[in-house]
Write an enzyme that holds these catalytic residues in place. Structure first.
Site, PDB file in Angstrom:
ATOM      1  N   GLY A 234       6.794  -3.290   5.752  1.00  0.00           N
ATOM      2  CA  GLY A 234       6.926  -2.860   7.138  1.00  0.00           C
ATOM      3  C   GLY A 234       7.195  -1.380   7.253  1.00  0.00           C
ATOM      4  O   GLY A 234       6.379  -0.574   6.841  1.00  0.00           O
TER       5      GLY A 234
ATOM      6  N   HIS B  68      14.359   4.425  -0.396  1.00  0.00           N
ATOM      7  CA  HIS B  68      15.195   3.660   0.522  1.00  0.00           C
ATOM      8  C   HIS B  68      16.642   3.848   0.104  1.00  0.00           C
ATOM      9  O   HIS B  68      16.945   3.947  -1.096  1.00  0.00           O
ATOM     10  CB  HIS B  68      14.857   2.173   0.488  1.00  0.00           C
TER      11      HIS B  68
ATOM     12  N   THR C 286       8.207   5.874  -2.137  1.00  0.00           N
ATOM     13  CA  THR C 286       9.086   5.957  -0.985  1.00  0.00           C
ATOM     14  C   THR C 286      10.521   5.781  -1.470  1.00  0.00           C
ATOM     15  O   THR C 286      10.764   5.101  -2.471  1.00  0.00           O
ATOM     16  CB  THR C 286       8.748   4.865   0.049  1.00  0.00           C
TER      17      THR C 286
ATOM     18  N   GLY D  58       0.824  -1.189   0.000  1.00  0.00           N
ATOM     19  CA  GLY D  58       0.000   0.000   0.000  1.00  0.00           C
ATOM     20  C   GLY D  58       0.867   1.252   0.000  1.00  0.00           C
ATOM     21  O   GLY D  58       2.071   1.195   0.233  1.00  0.00           O
ATOM     22  N   GLY D  59       0.237   2.389  -0.279  1.00  0.00           N
ATOM     23  CA  GLY D  59       0.958   3.649  -0.239  1.00  0.00           C
ATOM     24  C   GLY D  59       1.422   4.115  -1.609  1.00  0.00           C
ATOM     25  O   GLY D  59       0.998   3.602  -2.643  1.00  0.00           O
TER      26      GLY D  59
ATOM     27  N   CYS E  86       5.508   9.679  -0.255  1.00  0.00           N
ATOM     28  CA  CYS E  86       4.174   9.243   0.169  1.00  0.00           C
ATOM     29  C   CYS E  86       3.078  10.180  -0.329  1.00  0.00           C
ATOM     30  O   CYS E  86       1.974  10.213   0.236  1.00  0.00           O
ATOM     31  CB  CYS E  86       4.112   9.093   1.690  1.00  0.00           C
TER      32      CYS E  86
ATOM     33  N   ALA F 161       8.758   5.917   7.330  1.00  0.00           N
ATOM     34  CA  ALA F 161       7.706   5.531   6.391  1.00  0.00           C
ATOM     35  C   ALA F 161       7.154   4.165   6.762  1.00  0.00           C
ATOM     36  O   ALA F 161       7.891   3.302   7.258  1.00  0.00           O
ATOM     37  CB  ALA F 161       8.249   5.500   4.959  1.00  0.00           C
ATOM     38  N   ILE F 162       5.864   3.971   6.515  1.00  0.00           N
ATOM     39  CA  ILE F 162       5.213   2.683   6.769  1.00  0.00           C
ATOM     40  C   ILE F 162       4.434   2.275   5.521  1.00  0.00           C
ATOM     41  O   ILE F 162       3.735   3.097   4.915  1.00  0.00           O
ATOM     42  CB  ILE F 162       4.265   2.765   7.978  1.00  0.00           C
ATOM     43  N   GLY F 163       4.577   1.027   5.142  1.00  0.00           N
ATOM     44  CA  GLY F 163       3.802   0.481   4.035  1.00  0.00           C
ATOM     45  C   GLY F 163       3.684  -1.015   4.212  1.00  0.00           C
ATOM     46  O   GLY F 163       4.697  -1.689   4.461  1.00  0.00           O
TER      47      GLY F 163
END
Length: 224
Positions: free
Chosen positions: A163, A85, A83, A79-80, A181, A150-152
Site C-alpha cells: 500500500g 519504514h 523504501t 513493485g518498486g 525509490c 511512498a507507494i508500492g
C-alpha cells in the site's frame, strides 16, 4: 477500536495497530491474508500501523541503492525499489479483491495516490503525484520538491497487497541509508518538517474519513 458502523464499507476489516509491528510479521500476515481473501475465506483488510526501522526492497531494487544497510533489509515482492519504514511513519496496507471492483491496477494505484493527497490536504499540506516518479510529493521548507509518501503494491489473484506510507515525524536521517525509490536527485520530508504536528490516531481518522472516495474510485459502474 474502530466503529465499523461509521465506515464506508463495514464488510472490510479496518484495523489500527498501536505500537510497532515488526515488518516481517506484517508481511507474513499479508501473504496469508491475500491467499485467504482470494479463496473467499477472509474479509478484505485495510491495516494502519507502524514498523520498527527497516529497509524494504521491491522487485526493481538495485544493490547499489542500498548505501548503508544499518537496519534489517527485507525483500518484499512488491513493485518498486528500496523504501524505509520506521517510527513516526504511518503505513497503510490495503488488501482488496479487485475482482469485486475494477480489475485495473493503474486505476488502483492512482486511487491510492488520490487518497493520500486528499488526506494531506486536510492538514493543509499541498501534495501531488508526478507521473515519472513513484510516490507522493510536496515542497519542503526550502520550496524544493520532496517525497512525503511512498507507494508500492503487489497483486496476486487480483487481490492487492502492500500500500502506502506517509511520513508524519520519522527520523529523516534514516533515509540516508538508501536511495529512496531509486530517486537520488530529490529529498525526503515529513509533516513535522513542514511544521505540522500530527499524531498517528489523528492521521488514521482523517484517512478513514476519505476512504469512501477511495473505494468509489476503484469501483466501476459494472461492479457497483
Amino acid at each position: 477500536m474502530t466503529d465499523h458502523s461509521n465506515l464506508p464499507d463495514p464488510t472490510i476489516e479496518w484495523r489500527r495497530s498501536i505500537g510497532q509491528v515488526p515488518y516481517r510479521d506484517a508481511l507474513a500476515e499479508q501473504e496469508a491474508r491475500n491467499i485467504a481473501i482470494a479463496a473467499g475465506d477472509a474479509q478484505e483488510l485495510v491495516w494502519m500501523l507502524e514498523h520498527p526501522p527497516v529497509y524494504t526492497a521491491g522487485t526493481s531494487a538495485e544493490v547499489a541503492e542500498l548505501v548503508d544497510p544499518r537496519f534489517d533489509v527485507v525483500d518484499t515482492g512488491r513493485g518498486g525499489r528500496y523504501t524505509y519504514h520506521g517510527p513516526g511513519q504511518r503505513v497503510a496496507y490495503v488488501l482488496l479483491d479487485l475482482r469485486k471492483r475494477s480489475r485495473d491496477l493503474r486505476q488502483f494505484v492512482h486511487a491510492l495516490e488520490g487518497w493520500v493527497i486528499a488526506t494531506l490536504a486536510d492538514f493543509d499540506v499541498e501534495a501531488f503525484a508526478v507521473p515519472e516518479r513513484i510516490g507522493i510529493w510536496t515542497r519542503d521548507a526550502s520550496g524544493a520538491e520532496a517525497k512525503i509518501g511512498a507507494i508500492g503494491v503487489r497483486v496476486r489473484r487480483w487481490v492487492t497487497m502492500h500500500g502506502f506510507a506517509v511520513n508524519l515525524s520519522p527520523d529523516l536521517t534514516h533515509f540516508d541509508g538508501i536511495v529512496p525509490c531509486g530517486i537520488a536527485e530529490y529529498g525526503v520530508t515529513s509533516m513535522a518538517a513542514l511544521g505540522k504536528s500530527v499524531a498517528p490516531d489523528e492521521w488514521d481518522e482523517a484517512l478513514l474519513a476519505r476512504a469512501g472516495d477511495f473505494l468509489a474510485a476503484i469501483t466501476t459502474s459494472e461492479t457497483a
